[in-house]
Design an enzyme around this catalytic site. Structure first.
Site, PDB file in Angstrom:
ATOM      1  N   GLN A 287       2.087  -6.405  -3.082  1.00 58.69           N
ATOM      2  CA  GLN A 287       2.499  -6.414  -1.679  1.00 58.69           C
ATOM      3  C   GLN A 287       3.858  -5.714  -1.508  1.00 58.69           C
ATOM      4  OE1 GLN A 287       1.556  -9.831  -2.874  1.00 58.69           O
ATOM      5  NE2 GLN A 287      -0.548  -9.434  -2.349  1.00 58.69           N
TER       6      GLN A 287
ATOM      7  N   GLY B  24      -3.935  -4.666  -4.243  1.00 55.37           N
ATOM      8  CA  GLY B  24      -4.697  -3.668  -4.978  1.00 55.37           C
ATOM      9  C   GLY B  24      -3.871  -2.446  -5.299  1.00 55.37           C
ATOM     10  N   HIS B  25      -4.039  -1.918  -6.501  1.00 57.29           N
ATOM     11  CA  HIS B  25      -3.377  -0.678  -6.907  1.00 57.29           C
ATOM     12  C   HIS B  25      -4.448   0.327  -7.303  1.00 57.29           C
ATOM     13  CE1 HIS B  25       0.573  -2.947  -8.033  1.00 57.29           C
ATOM     14  NE2 HIS B  25       0.370  -2.865  -6.749  1.00 57.29           N
TER      15      HIS B  25
ATOM     16  N   ASP C  18       0.819  -1.218   0.000  1.00 62.73           N
ATOM     17  CA  ASP C  18       0.000   0.000   0.000  1.00 62.73           C
ATOM     18  C   ASP C  18       0.852   1.269   0.000  1.00 62.73           C
ATOM     19  OD1 ASP C  18      -2.601  -1.372   0.261  1.00 62.73           O
ATOM     20  OD2 ASP C  18      -1.883  -1.896   2.253  1.00 62.73           O
TER      21      ASP C  18
ATOM     22  N   LYS D  72       2.216   2.063  -5.153  1.00 62.60           N
ATOM     23  CA  LYS D  72       2.836   1.482  -6.359  1.00 62.60           C
ATOM     24  C   LYS D  72       2.014   1.767  -7.601  1.00 62.60           C
ATOM     25  CE  LYS D  72       3.157  -2.708  -4.608  1.00 62.60           C
ATOM     26  NZ  LYS D  72       2.843  -2.427  -3.192  1.00 62.60           N
TER      27      LYS D  72
END
Length: 429
Positions: A223, A40-41, A13, A16
Site C-alpha cells: 500500500q 499487489g506487485h 500502485d 513498487k
C-alpha cells in the site's frame, strides 16, 4: 552498505514491484513487513509478468524471501500464489521462503465479515478488497488471533476457535450473513498445517544474524503512506501502518536496521476504491493517463482513478513516512501532453493549506491549487540516463524534487526493469 526500506508515497500502485525487483538484485534478503494479500506487485522480467500479493518480490531474483510478523497471512491464498509462481519457473521452498511464526492468520470468517460489513455500508462503502485483512488485524489487536505457530498445537487451535467463533458468528448473524461451524474451521486449519509449518520460524533471529553478518536487507512495503491507518485519508485506508517505521516492528528488528527509506511515487496520481482524491481528473486527460498507464489494480482488477501529481500530498508522505529519497515512476505516461499541472496545496473553504487535513469532511472539500508547467514533445520512454530525457521532462522532475522536499533517487521510464535512471544508490544510504 546499509539496508533499504521501500514504501509507497501516494495511495499505492506506484510501481513498487519494479523498484523492489531492481533493488533485489543487489540485496541478500527481501522482507514483507505489513499488509496482506490485498496488496499487489507486478513485475515484468525478461518478458515474463509476475503478479505477487504475499510473496516478497525478491523471490523472482532468487533471493531469500521473508514474510514478517507484521503481515496477516491467508494460508490458502499464500499456497495458491506459491503454486502459481512455481508454474512460472520460480523455486519456492522452505529454503527460499520463511514465514514469521508469530504472524497472524486470515481465516474464512474474516473475509466473510469484511464483505458483509461492506455490503451493509451501502453508499458509504470504504472500498475494501473484501479479503479479510481488516478483521484479521482487529483480532490481532484484540488478542484473539490464531497465529502461524498455533498450527502446531491442535489443543490451542480448538480453544482459540471457541472465542473467535463466538465473536465472529455473533457479528455475522447480526449482519444476516452465514455463520461458521467450529468443526469445519478446525478441519480446514488442521489440513493446512503440514503445508504451512515447514516455512515457519522465528524470523527475527535469522534477520538479526544477517544484519550482524553485514547482509543487505530490503524491506518491501505494501500500500502507501496515504493509506496508513494513522496517517492516511481515514477511514478510507488500509488496516496497518504503512510508514517506514513499521519495517522494524513488522520484522522483529530494531529501528536502526531500517536504513535508507525510498518512497515510490508516480509522475501523476492514481487511487483505487473510495476516498478523497483532490487532483482526480474525470475528463479525457484522466482517461488518457489510465489507458497509457494500464491503470488496473494488480489484486482488485479495478480501474484506478487518475489525476495530476499532488506534491502537497507526497510532501506530507515524505514527512510522516520518513522518506529520504523518491523513486519516480511512469514518467513516460506523460509524454506528449502539452500542459502539466502539479498540486502545490489546497483551498478548503476559506483556508489555504499545504497539507491534507485529518478530518474527512475537510479532506472531501479540499480543492487543489495548481502550478502549470509546459509538457514535452519528445519521448522519455526507455530512457536510461539523465541525458536521454527531453529537457522539459527533466525540468518537471526537478520541480517535483523542490516541491516534495526530497531528492529523486531513481527514475523509472517504462515497466521494464532496466529502463531505470539511478541518481543515487539507496544501499549507500
Amino acid at each position: 552498505m546499509g539496508n533499504v526500506a521501500v514504501i509507497g508515497a501516494q495511495w499505492g500502485d506506484e510501481g513498487k514491484g519494479k523498484v523492489v525487483d531492481w533493488l533485489a538484485s543487489r540485496a541478500d534478503i527481501v522482507v514483507r513487513f505489513q499488509g496482506g494479500h490485498n496488496a499487489g506487485h507486478t513485475l515484468v522480467v525478461g518478458g515474463q509478468t509476475y503478479k505477487l500479493s504475499l510473496l516478497p518480490s525478491g523471490l523472482v531474483r532468487g533471493k531469500l524471501g521473508i514474510i514478517g510478523n507484521g503481515v496477516v497471512v491467508d494460508p490458502e491464498a499464500l499456497l495458491a500464489e506459491v503454486e502459481r509462481v512455481r508454474e512460472q519457473g520460480i523455486e519456492v521452498t522452505p529454503g527460499t521462503l520463511r514465514i514469521a511464526e508469530n504472524a497472524a492468520l486470515i481465516l474464512p470468517m474474516h473475509s466473510a465479515l469484511d464483505r458483509a460489513r461492506e455490503a451493509a455500508r451501502g453508499d458509504r462503502k470504504i472500498g475494501t478488497t473484501g479479503r479479510g485483512i481488516g478483521p484479521a488485524y482487529e483480532d490481532k489487536a484484540a488478542r484473539r488471533a490464531i497465529r502461524v505457530a498455533d498450527l502446531a498445537e491442535p489443543d490451542t487451535l480448538s480453544d482459540k476457535l471457541d472465542e473467535l467463533l463466538l465473536h465472529h458468528n455473533t457479528l455475522l448473524q447480526g449482519l444476516g450473513a452465514p455463520t461458521f461451524a467450529k468443526a469445519d474451521v478446525l478441519a480446514w486449519l488442521t489440513g493446512l498445517a503440514p503445508r504451512i509449518l515447514p516455512f515457519a520460524e522465528p524470523v527475527w533471529e535469522r534477520l538479526d544474524e544477517a544484519r550482524r553478518a553485514g547482509k543487505r536487507i530490503l524491506f518491501e512495503g505494501a500500500q502507501a503512506v496515504m493509506l496508513d491507518v494513522d496517517h492516511g485519508t481515514y477511514p478510507f485506508v488500509t488496516s496497518s501502518n504503512t510508514v517506514a517505521a513499521t519495517a522494524a516492528s513488522g520484522s522483529g528488528l530494531g529501528p536502526s536496521a531500517v536504513g535508507f527509506v525510498l518512497g515510490i511515487a508516480k509522475a501523476y496520481s492514481t487511487r483505487v476504491g473510495s476516498g478523497p482524491f483532490p487532483t482526480e481528473l474525470a475528463d479525457a486527460t484522466g482517461q488518457l493517463l489510465g489507458d497509457r498507464g494500464n491503470e488496473f489494480g494488480t489484486v482488485t482488477g479495478r480501474r484506478r482513478r487518475c489525476g495530476w501529481f499532488d506534491a502537497a500530498l507526497v510532501r506530507q508522505a515524505v514527512k510522516v513516512g520518513g522518506i529520504q529519497g523518491i523513486a519516480l515512476t511512469k514518467l513516460d505516461v506523460l509524454d506528449g501532453l502539452s500542459e502539466l499541472k502539479i498540486c502545490t496545496g489546497y483551498r478548503i473553504r476559506a483556508e489555504r493549506l499545504r497539507r491534507l487535513p485529518a478530518a474527512p469532511g475537510a479532506q472531501a472539500a479540499a480543492q487543489p491549487e495548481y502550478e502549470v508547467m509546459e509538457g514535452w514533445t519528445g519521448s522519455s520512454r526507455g530512457a536510461r540516463s539523465w541525458a536521454d530525457l527531453p529537457a522539459q521532462a527533466a525540468k518537471y522532475v526537478r520541480r517535483i524534487e523542490e516541491l516534495v522536499e526530497a531528492p529523486v533517487t531513481l527514475l523509472s521510464t517504462s515497466p521494464e526493469r532496466d529502463d531505470t535512471i539511478p541518481m543515487k544508490d539507496p544501499f549507500e544510504g
